[in-house]
Write an enzyme that holds these catalytic residues in place. Structure first.
Site, mmCIF file in Angstrom:
data_model
loop_
_atom_site.group_PDB
_atom_site.id
_atom_site.type_symbol
_atom_site.label_atom_id
_atom_site.label_comp_id
_atom_site.label_asym_id
_atom_site.label_seq_id
_atom_site.Cartn_x
_atom_site.Cartn_y
_atom_site.Cartn_z
ATOM 1 N N GLY A 88 -16.071 -8.289 2.422
ATOM 2 C CA GLY A 88 -14.689 -8.362 1.961
ATOM 3 C C GLY A 88 -14.025 -9.637 2.436
ATOM 4 C CB ALA A 89 -13.163 -12.627 1.061
ATOM 5 C CB ALA B 194 -9.081 -7.178 7.256
ATOM 6 N N GLY B 195 -10.834 -9.534 6.183
ATOM 7 C CA GLY B 195 -12.144 -10.177 6.139
ATOM 8 C C GLY B 195 -12.065 -11.657 6.478
ATOM 9 C CB THR C 289 8.855 -5.616 -1.504
ATOM 10 O OG1 THR C 289 8.973 -5.501 -0.086
ATOM 11 C CG2 THR C 289 9.965 -6.540 -1.993
ATOM 12 C CD GLU C 290 10.052 -0.049 3.418
ATOM 13 O OE1 GLU C 290 9.355 0.880 2.964
ATOM 14 O OE2 GLU C 290 9.994 -0.431 4.585
ATOM 15 N NE ARG D 176 0.523 0.245 5.340
ATOM 16 C CZ ARG D 176 1.360 -0.571 4.701
ATOM 17 N NH1 ARG D 176 2.190 -1.341 5.368
ATOM 18 N NH2 ARG D 176 1.379 -0.602 3.392
ATOM 19 N NE ARG E 29 6.740 1.310 2.856
ATOM 20 C CZ ARG E 29 5.940 0.260 2.845
ATOM 21 N NH1 ARG E 29 4.625 0.444 2.802
ATOM 22 N NH2 ARG E 29 6.433 -0.945 2.868
ATOM 23 C CD GLN F 186 3.199 3.975 3.255
ATOM 24 O OE1 GLN F 186 2.942 2.804 3.036
ATOM 25 N NE2 GLN F 186 3.746 4.381 4.382
ATOM 26 C CG HIS G 145 1.815 1.260 -1.062
ATOM 27 N ND1 HIS G 145 1.722 0.174 -1.895
ATOM 28 C CD2 HIS G 145 2.255 0.802 0.135
ATOM 29 C CE1 HIS G 145 2.098 -0.916 -1.213
ATOM 30 N NE2 HIS G 145 2.410 -0.557 0.010
ATOM 31 C CG PHE H 215 10.205 -4.069 5.813
ATOM 32 C CD1 PHE H 215 10.508 -5.252 5.178
ATOM 33 C CD2 PHE H 215 9.277 -3.211 5.229
ATOM 34 C CE1 PHE H 215 9.894 -5.589 3.986
ATOM 35 C CE2 PHE H 215 8.668 -3.548 4.037
ATOM 36 C CZ PHE H 215 8.961 -4.732 3.414
ATOM 37 C CG ASP I 115 -16.606 -0.515 -3.726
ATOM 38 O OD1 ASP I 115 -16.036 0.454 -4.289
ATOM 39 O OD2 ASP I 115 -16.787 -1.615 -4.287
ATOM 40 C CG HIS J 3 6.081 1.616 -1.515
ATOM 41 N ND1 HIS J 3 7.294 1.448 -2.134
ATOM 42 C CD2 HIS J 3 6.014 0.670 -0.558
ATOM 43 C CE1 HIS J 3 7.925 0.434 -1.559
ATOM 44 N NE2 HIS J 3 7.172 -0.053 -0.609
ATOM 45 C CG LEU K 232 5.259 -2.139 -3.898
ATOM 46 C CD1 LEU K 232 5.023 -0.664 -3.696
ATOM 47 C CD2 LEU K 232 4.858 -2.923 -2.689
HETATM 48 C C1 LIG Z 1 1.545 -4.181 -3.854
HETATM 49 C C2 LIG Z 1 1.345 -4.093 -2.379
HETATM 50 C C3 LIG Z 1 2.290 -4.606 -1.510
HETATM 51 C C4 LIG Z 1 2.115 -4.544 -0.134
HETATM 52 N N1 LIG Z 1 3.055 -5.075 0.691
HETATM 53 C C5 LIG Z 1 2.851 -5.057 2.032
HETATM 54 C C6 LIG Z 1 3.784 -5.671 2.923
HETATM 55 O O1 LIG Z 1 4.776 -6.257 2.514
HETATM 56 N N2 LIG Z 1 3.533 -5.630 4.244
HETATM 57 C C7 LIG Z 1 2.422 -5.028 4.749
HETATM 58 O O2 LIG Z 1 2.239 -5.032 5.955
HETATM 59 N N3 LIG Z 1 1.510 -4.440 3.931
HETATM 60 C C8 LIG Z 1 1.712 -4.452 2.586
HETATM 61 N N4 LIG Z 1 0.784 -3.856 1.759
HETATM 62 C C9 LIG Z 1 -0.460 -3.352 2.324
HETATM 63 C C10 LIG Z 1 -1.412 -4.492 2.612
HETATM 64 O O3 LIG Z 1 -1.186 -5.542 1.728
HETATM 65 C C11 LIG Z 1 -2.861 -4.088 2.486
HETATM 66 O O4 LIG Z 1 -3.094 -2.895 3.157
HETATM 67 C C12 LIG Z 1 -3.763 -5.149 3.082
HETATM 68 O O5 LIG Z 1 -3.473 -6.388 2.500
HETATM 69 C C13 LIG Z 1 -5.225 -4.820 2.917
HETATM 70 O O6 LIG Z 1 -5.985 -5.929 3.324
HETATM 71 P P1 LIG Z 1 -7.548 -5.848 3.463
HETATM 72 O O7 LIG Z 1 -7.997 -7.171 3.927
HETATM 73 O O8 LIG Z 1 -7.897 -4.657 4.273
HETATM 74 O O9 LIG Z 1 -8.068 -5.546 1.983
HETATM 75 P P2 LIG Z 1 -7.953 -6.367 0.614
HETATM 76 O O10 LIG Z 1 -7.011 -7.494 0.681
HETATM 77 O O11 LIG Z 1 -7.753 -5.356 -0.450
HETATM 78 O O12 LIG Z 1 -9.380 -7.012 0.470
HETATM 79 C C14 LIG Z 1 -10.511 -6.261 0.178
HETATM 80 C C15 LIG Z 1 -11.669 -7.215 0.052
HETATM 81 O O13 LIG Z 1 -12.873 -6.470 0.014
HETATM 82 C C16 LIG Z 1 -13.686 -6.924 -1.023
HETATM 83 N N5 LIG Z 1 -14.520 -5.792 -1.442
HETATM 84 C C17 LIG Z 1 -14.151 -4.556 -1.828
HETATM 85 N N6 LIG Z 1 -15.229 -3.816 -2.132
HETATM 86 C C18 LIG Z 1 -16.308 -4.599 -1.924
HETATM 87 C C19 LIG Z 1 -17.707 -4.414 -2.061
HETATM 88 N N7 LIG Z 1 -18.227 -3.274 -2.503
HETATM 89 N N8 LIG Z 1 -18.517 -5.453 -1.772
HETATM 90 C C20 LIG Z 1 -18.016 -6.645 -1.356
HETATM 91 N N9 LIG Z 1 -16.703 -6.863 -1.212
HETATM 92 C C21 LIG Z 1 -15.869 -5.849 -1.481
HETATM 93 C C22 LIG Z 1 -12.766 -7.455 -2.074
HETATM 94 O O14 LIG Z 1 -13.405 -8.445 -2.829
HETATM 95 C C23 LIG Z 1 -11.639 -8.055 -1.218
HETATM 96 O O15 LIG Z 1 -11.978 -9.370 -0.886
HETATM 97 C C24 LIG Z 1 0.968 -3.914 0.377
HETATM 98 C C25 LIG Z 1 0.017 -3.388 -0.490
HETATM 99 C C26 LIG Z 1 0.202 -3.457 -1.850
HETATM 100 C C27 LIG Z 1 -0.814 -2.834 -2.755
#
Ligand SMILES: Cc1cc2nc3c(=O)[nH]c(=O)nc-3n(C[C@H](O)[C@H](O)[C@H](O)COP(=O)(O)OP(=O)(O)OC[C@H]3O[C@@H](n4cnc5c(N)ncnc54)[C@H](O)[C@@H]3O)c2cc1C
Ligand code: SF4
Ligand code: FES
Lengths: 252, 584
Positions: free
Chosen positions: B12-13, B16-17, B254-255, B394, B286, B240, B353, B116, B221, B242, B252
């Site tokens: 994942g990129a 977090a990744g 935003t809040e 959250r 929320r 959650q 959400h 927030f 996945d 939203h 979405l």
């Molecule tokens: C619309 C929206 C608004 C938000 N606003 C906020 C906010 O204002 N503040 C806040 O704190 N949080 C917010 N959140 C929550 C927060 O954005 C997410 O929880 C967070 O960004 C998740 O990051 P992540 O790196 O875990 O996953 P993601 O950014 O979803 O990345 C997942 C990665 O995994 C990869 N991946 C997935 N499956 C596979 C697989 N099988 N094989 C290889 N790669 C894979 C994808 O390619 C992607 O690169 C929001 C969420 C949403 C949906």
């Protein structure tokens, strides 16, 4: 606020919304044939839906082999730039009603990058050009313990170009890029601009030298296609002009 | 089949990744496998902000932030982890600024902060300005900044590689991570990545709901791959909803819109949140706001001909403020609803959400095999993981924080583990599970269609396990999911090719969603109380005596090959905060 009454959007939704629309899609699958062909799909769709919804209807209900990229479905991830009725747009940000559903809606891959299957192109050259302009903050000296300070005005100076989602709609609408894939293209210049005009950055000179190259900004012929194509509303041509001016004056 | 060898593999990129990758690449030979191009990840959709008690605009400190996080999570939060989150928040924001993130600024040039939901001064006294932001595209700027720094550090990406299986080898009776198996979208080729450590950062699983803010690609996945290999999933019943998704579409808003002064109104124009949360009002947490909205709708005060939504009213805010602080979401309203937010209220409804639950980890990101044992070499961070810093609900802005704090921690921990460890042998025929899965789907002549099963799954999830749940509705969902899982065995696809076969991958993703939906529903059925995002109308109160504990769900395979979900429980880590009733 006064008591809300049934508003326009709701009144429209209450009536039966569906109309028949023909999607005319440029199909290409090298596993089957080396030639691309146009294929028509008539579908029932609410004109307030997105072109992406139409493509999903086709893929999910009619022809699972139809291939395109998409993820967020609301214009923020940059996956689904395509040529819709001859113009580069994001399928998820284009509503059916806004592109004359009376006539067949043509959908094809963006131009200038190699088509791999249906609407999927090879994005590597595009990302390579991006990586070539040093798209990251460069600073010298010791790191401060807290944040670097930046005035709201200095922050505003490059606000527009921070919006880019790397969708390639601009670069693949540019006639110079079509004719010569060596040109960096507008998106790479936009991302260079984002750093050149950031008051915290100290590599503006280096980036300008990169863009001073024969395949750099001077190729731009100011046709404004890029600005028209940008789904984020970035003034792409203006950004390119600002980089050109900075090259002449060396002030930024 | 190709075999690759790396010290560290990151799945994942997203935020977090890539945060993990920046650390791991400096310390070990690292590969990042991602099914999307990095900048397409759904972190880019995050709008509102990232919490940190910088105290740039008013008094604040990380202890208040810890308290708010624990209270917001309805005391199911592991308090040691919440403390780390709040403490390390400050450096996490400063790190991003130094990497180049263009935060909005105060008049004296420091990072600006805004209000927030659920973030308060001095343990609930009044809202506090704690969210650091970049207009309403904070997630976009985080994703871009991290990608930019990955380019700078020369991080090695395998784009459009789908990880479909987690490899585990038993060494002297200890289950250890050996690597992952991935499917390359462009060619259909299967790759085995042998790695000393693996970090899952594959994001959420919102696509089992219909109305959701999540991307099409958020199909759980990573959770599913680990679960299928016998690893537990924690607190999956907590999802959650939203409060403010665009009506029917779920996109979405935003809040931060309410942080800037936006107000929720029912059909009578009433600011109904004053009734439900007298102090925090529209900025209560929320779960509270989402339930209030549905209560208004159920009691006949919803808007529109079907009375199925309420309004987010921004019309009293100056247009300049909307343009400067909320340009993207006001544009969403214009683009998708044809509504001008300067003058008209925006129809909204709660939208699925965020997954609070996921792969259980400790505070170093190490994945748990049971309540206490770690799986050496296996890590998880971000929405895929459950540390648990979010507990039952959250707080807004705490996830962008989570991905940065625990992305960094797991990146460091995984790389340090990798450089001091040896490779674990791959299991025999490591790709067999994925090869079988792919071949079965490609050759199937069954009559069931992916899109139809997915549609029915999403409908049953929306109807039965959303904001309000009862024994009856959850049971309906459990039965429906079982039926769909049965039908899924008979699913076939039309695209039989190798190149860019997204038909095939949608089928595989659906399989993951079905597994996780079952875990969620079964976990929800057993939790006979209401807490945070999990609200049982038949058990409307929190029950700390019986349920102050994390759910741990395991896949059990019977001798006859039948699969069931086995539930176990894990204690909550409590340090300084005793559970109190949650009022806003
Ligand atoms: C619309 C929206 C608004 C938000 N606003 C906020 C906010 O204002 N503040 C806040 O704190 N949080 C917010 N959140 C929550 C927060 O954005 C997410 O929880 C967070 O960004 C998740 O990051 P992540 O790196 O875990 O996953 P993601 O950014 O979803 O990345 C997942 C990665 O995994 C990869 N991946 C997935 N499956 C596979 C697989 N099988 N094989 C290889 N790669 C894979 C994808 O390619 C992607 O690169 C929001 C969420 C949403 C949906
Ligand atoms: S400048 Fe606009 S059109 Fe070009 S890549 Fe960026 S977002 Fe897309
Ligand atoms: S699907 Fe993300 S921009 Fe269209």
């Amino acid at each position: 606020m006064a008591t809300p009454v049934m508003d326009k959007a709701e009144a429209e939704a209450a009536a039966s919304p569906y109309i028949t629309v023909t999607f005319r899609i440029r199909r290409f699958n090298p596993e089957l044939s080396e030639h691309a062909v146009w294929e028509d799909f008539p579908i029932e769709i609410d004109p307030k839906e997105r072109v992406l919804d139409g493509l999903h209807k086709i893929k999910w209900d009619l022809d699972g082999t139809l291939t395109f990229r998409r993820s967020c479905a609301h214009g923020i991830c940059g996956s689904d730039a395509m040529r819709i009725n001859g113009k580069n747009r994001l399928a998820c940000k284009t509503l059916i009603k806004d592109i004359n559903p009376e006539k067949p809606i043509t959908v094809e891959a963006i131009k200038g990058l190699t088509v791999l299957k249906d609407l999927v192109v090879d994005m590597e050259p595009f990302f390579q050009a991006y990586r070539d302009v040093m798209p990251f903050l460069v600073t010298k000296g010791n790191e401060p313990t807290r944040e670097r300070l930046q005035s709201a005005e200095a922050r505003e100076r490059f606000d527009d170009t921070t919006k880019c989602i790397l969708c390639a709609a601009c670069t693949t609408s540019c006639p110079v890029f079509w004719n010569d894939g060596q040109y960096f293209g507008p998106a790479a210049i936009v991302n260079a601009h984002r750093f050149i005009f950031d008051s915290r950055d100290e590599a503006g000179e280096q980036r300008l030298e990169i863009l001073n190259d024969k395949d750099g900004v001077w190729r731009c012929r100011t046709t404004f296609n890029c600005t028209d194509a940008c789904p984020r509303g970035i003034e792409v041509t203006k950004a390119i002009q600002e980089v050109k001016r900075a090259l002449i004056t060396r002030r930024f | 089949m190709k075999i690759h060898k790396y010290d560290t593999v990151i799945v994942g990129a997203g935020g977090a990744g890539m945060r993990a990758a920046i650390e791991a690449t400096k310390r070990s030979r690292t590969a990042v496998l991602t099914k999307l191009y990095p900048t397409r990840s759904h972190t880019g959709a995050a709008q509102g902000g990232m919490a940190a008690a910088l105290a740039n605009v008013e008094e604040d400190n990380w202890e208040w932030h810890t308290f708010d996080t624990v209270k917001g999570g309805d005391y199911l939060v592991d308090q040691d982890a919440a403390e780390i989150l709040a403490k390390e928040a400050i450096d996490a924001v400063l790190d991003l600024e130094k990497m180049g993130l263009p935060f909005n600024r105060t008049p004296n040039g420091t990072i600006d902060q805004r209000r927030f939901g659920g973030h308060s001064r001095n343990h609930g006294e009044a809202p506090v300005r704690r969210s650091c932001y970049a207009a309403d595209r904070t997630g976009h700027m985080i994703l871009q900044t991290l990608y930019q720094n990955c380019v700078k550090e020369g991080v090695e990406f395998f784009n459009e590689f789908y990880v479909l299986d987690q490899l585990i080898t038993e060494v002297d009776g200890v289950k250890m991570s050996a690597g992952v198996v991935a499917y390359e979208l462009a060619t259909g080729e299967i790759h085995v990545f042998q790695a000393k450590s693996v970090i899952y950062a594959s994001g959420g699983t919102g696509k089992f709901f219909k109305v959701t803010s999540n991307a099409h690609t958020l199909t759980g996945d990573g959770q599913a791959a680990c679960y299928r290999r016998g690893l537990p999933l924690e607190d999956m019943e907590f999802f959650q909803f939203h409060p403010t998704g665009i009506w029917r579409m779920g996109i979405l808003l935003t809040e931060g819109a309410r942080g800037e002064g936006g107000i929720l109104r029912n059909k009578d124009g009433e600011r109904f949140m004053e009734k439900y949360a007298p102090v925090m009002k529209d900025l209560a947490s929320r779960d509270v706001v989402s339930r209030s909205i549905y209560t208004e709708i159920r009691e006949g005060r919803g808007c529109g001909p079907e009375g199925d939504h309420v309004y987010l009213d921004l019309t009293h805010l100056p247009p300049e403020q909307l343009d400067a602080k909320l340009p993207d979401i006001t544009e969403f309203a214009r683009t998708y609803l044809g509504i001008e937010p300067y003058t008209d209220p925006i129809p909204i409804q709660p939208t699925a959400h965020y997954a609070m639950g996921g792969i259980p980890t400790n505070v170093e990101g190490e994945v748990l095999l049971d309540n206490t044992t770690v799986v050496p070499g296996l890590y998880a961070a971000g929405e895929v993981a459950c540390v648990s810093v979010h507990g039952a609900n959250r707080l807004g802005t705490n996830s962008l924080l989570d991905i940065n704090v625990f992305g960094k921690r797991s990146g460091i921990a995984a790389a340090e583990y990798a450089v001091k460890s040896d490779y674990v042998d791959l299991p025999e025929d490591p790709a067999s599970l994925v090869v079988d899965q792919v071949e079965r789907l490609r050759n199937s002549t069954g009559s069931e269609r992916v899109a139809e099963i997915r549609r029915e799954l999403q409908e049953t999830m929306d109807a039965n396990v959303m904001v309000f749940r009862t024994e009856q509705t959850i049971k309906t969902a459990v039965e429906k999911i079982a039926e769909l899982r049965e039908r899924y065995r008979n699913v076939s696809i039309q695209d039989k090719g190798k190149r860019f076969n997204t038909d095939l991958l949608e089928a595989i993703e659906l399989g993951n969603l079905l597994d996780l939906a079952e875990v969620m529903a079964v976990s929800a059925l057993a939790r006979k109380e209401s807490r945070g995002g999990h609200y049982r109308e038949d058990y409307p109160n929190r029950d700390d005596v019986n349920f102050m504990r994390h759910t741990m769900a395991y896949r059990e395979v019977g001798d006859d090959g039948s699969e069931t979900v086995r539930l176990d429980y894990k204690p909550v880590v409590q340090t300084r905060y005793q559970p109190m009733e949650r009022k806003y």
